[in-house]
Scaffold this motif. Structure first.
Motif, PDB file in Angstrom:
ATOM      1  N   PHE A  62       0.829  -1.204   0.000  1.00 47.86           N
ATOM      2  CA  PHE A  62       0.000   0.000   0.000  1.00 47.86           C
ATOM      3  C   PHE A  62       0.863   1.254   0.000  1.00 47.86           C
ATOM      4  O   PHE A  62       0.562   2.235  -0.681  1.00 47.86           O
ATOM      5  CB  PHE A  62      -0.973   0.010   1.174  1.00 47.86           C
ATOM      6  CG  PHE A  62      -2.255  -0.704   0.887  1.00 47.86           C
ATOM      7  CD1 PHE A  62      -3.249  -0.095   0.143  1.00 47.86           C
ATOM      8  CD2 PHE A  62      -2.466  -1.994   1.354  1.00 47.86           C
ATOM      9  CE1 PHE A  62      -4.429  -0.755  -0.133  1.00 47.86           C
ATOM     10  CE2 PHE A  62      -3.644  -2.664   1.078  1.00 47.86           C
ATOM     11  CZ  PHE A  62      -4.626  -2.037   0.328  1.00 47.86           C
ATOM     12  N   ASP A  63       1.951   1.226   0.758  1.00 50.27           N
ATOM     13  CA  ASP A  63       2.870   2.357   0.792  1.00 50.27           C
ATOM     14  C   ASP A  63       3.475   2.585  -0.602  1.00 50.27           C
ATOM     15  O   ASP A  63       3.552   3.717  -1.080  1.00 50.27           O
ATOM     16  CB  ASP A  63       3.970   2.110   1.826  1.00 50.27           C
ATOM     17  CG  ASP A  63       4.929   3.272   1.930  1.00 50.27           C
ATOM     18  OD1 ASP A  63       4.517   4.341   2.433  1.00 50.27           O
ATOM     19  OD2 ASP A  63       6.081   3.116   1.493  1.00 50.27           O
ATOM     20  N   ALA A  66       0.830   4.068  -2.921  1.00 52.72           N
ATOM     21  CA  ALA A  66       0.543   5.462  -2.576  1.00 52.72           C
ATOM     22  C   ALA A  66       1.626   6.382  -3.129  1.00 52.72           C
ATOM     23  O   ALA A  66       1.324   7.454  -3.668  1.00 52.72           O
ATOM     24  CB  ALA A  66       0.423   5.617  -1.065  1.00 52.72           C
ATOM     25  N   HIS A  67       2.881   5.987  -3.013  1.00 54.40           N
ATOM     26  CA  HIS A  67       3.968   6.820  -3.516  1.00 54.40           C
ATOM     27  C   HIS A  67       4.130   6.692  -5.033  1.00 54.40           C
ATOM     28  O   HIS A  67       4.581   7.641  -5.683  1.00 54.40           O
ATOM     29  CB  HIS A  67       5.268   6.487  -2.792  1.00 54.40           C
ATOM     30  CG  HIS A  67       5.243   6.922  -1.364  1.00 54.40           C
ATOM     31  ND1 HIS A  67       4.824   6.117  -0.342  1.00 54.40           N
ATOM     32  CD2 HIS A  67       5.554   8.108  -0.802  1.00 54.40           C
ATOM     33  CE1 HIS A  67       4.883   6.784   0.792  1.00 54.40           C
ATOM     34  NE2 HIS A  67       5.319   7.997   0.544  1.00 54.40           N
ATOM     35  N   THR A  69       1.779   6.584  -7.179  1.00 52.95           N
ATOM     36  CA  THR A  69       0.827   7.512  -7.798  1.00 52.95           C
ATOM     37  C   THR A  69       1.461   8.882  -7.975  1.00 52.95           C
ATOM     38  O   THR A  69       1.414   9.468  -9.056  1.00 52.95           O
ATOM     39  CB  THR A  69      -0.450   7.614  -6.941  1.00 52.95           C
ATOM     40  OG1 THR A  69      -1.047   6.322  -6.862  1.00 52.95           O
ATOM     41  CG2 THR A  69      -1.436   8.598  -7.534  1.00 52.95           C
TER      42      THR A  69
END
Length: 84
Positions: A62-63, A66-67, A69
């Motif tokens: 998920f991290d 998120a980055h 994107t």
């Protein structure tokens, strides 16, 4: 894409109550179940895939996403600016 979703009756456009210059796209509640049905196979297969990973690994993924994107947005801006 928004036009097609709106024409299909899946979303509607409204104005932002705090700033009437902004448009807001909202799902049509009566049609949400149809969209959910279309994506159910994807959700099921992704859940099976996610079962391969522990909670720490899922958090890491998920991290990353998120980055990623932000990284893709920055790359897109760079490409549009001519690679400057």
């Amino acid at each position: 894409m928004i036009d097609r979703l709106e024409n299909g009756g899946y979303v509607r456009r409204t104005t932002d109550p705090g700033d009437r210059r902004k448009g807001v796209v909202e799902a049509v509640p009566e049609r949400v179940h149809e969209v959910a049905e279309v994506f159910e196979p994807s959700r099921r297969h992704m859940a099976t895939l996610a079962d391969r990973y522990g909670s720490d690994e899922i958090g890491l993924l998920f991290d990353l996403f998120a980055h990623a994107t932000a990284a893709f947005k920055a790359a897109t801006a760079e490409i549009r600016a001519g690679g400057e």
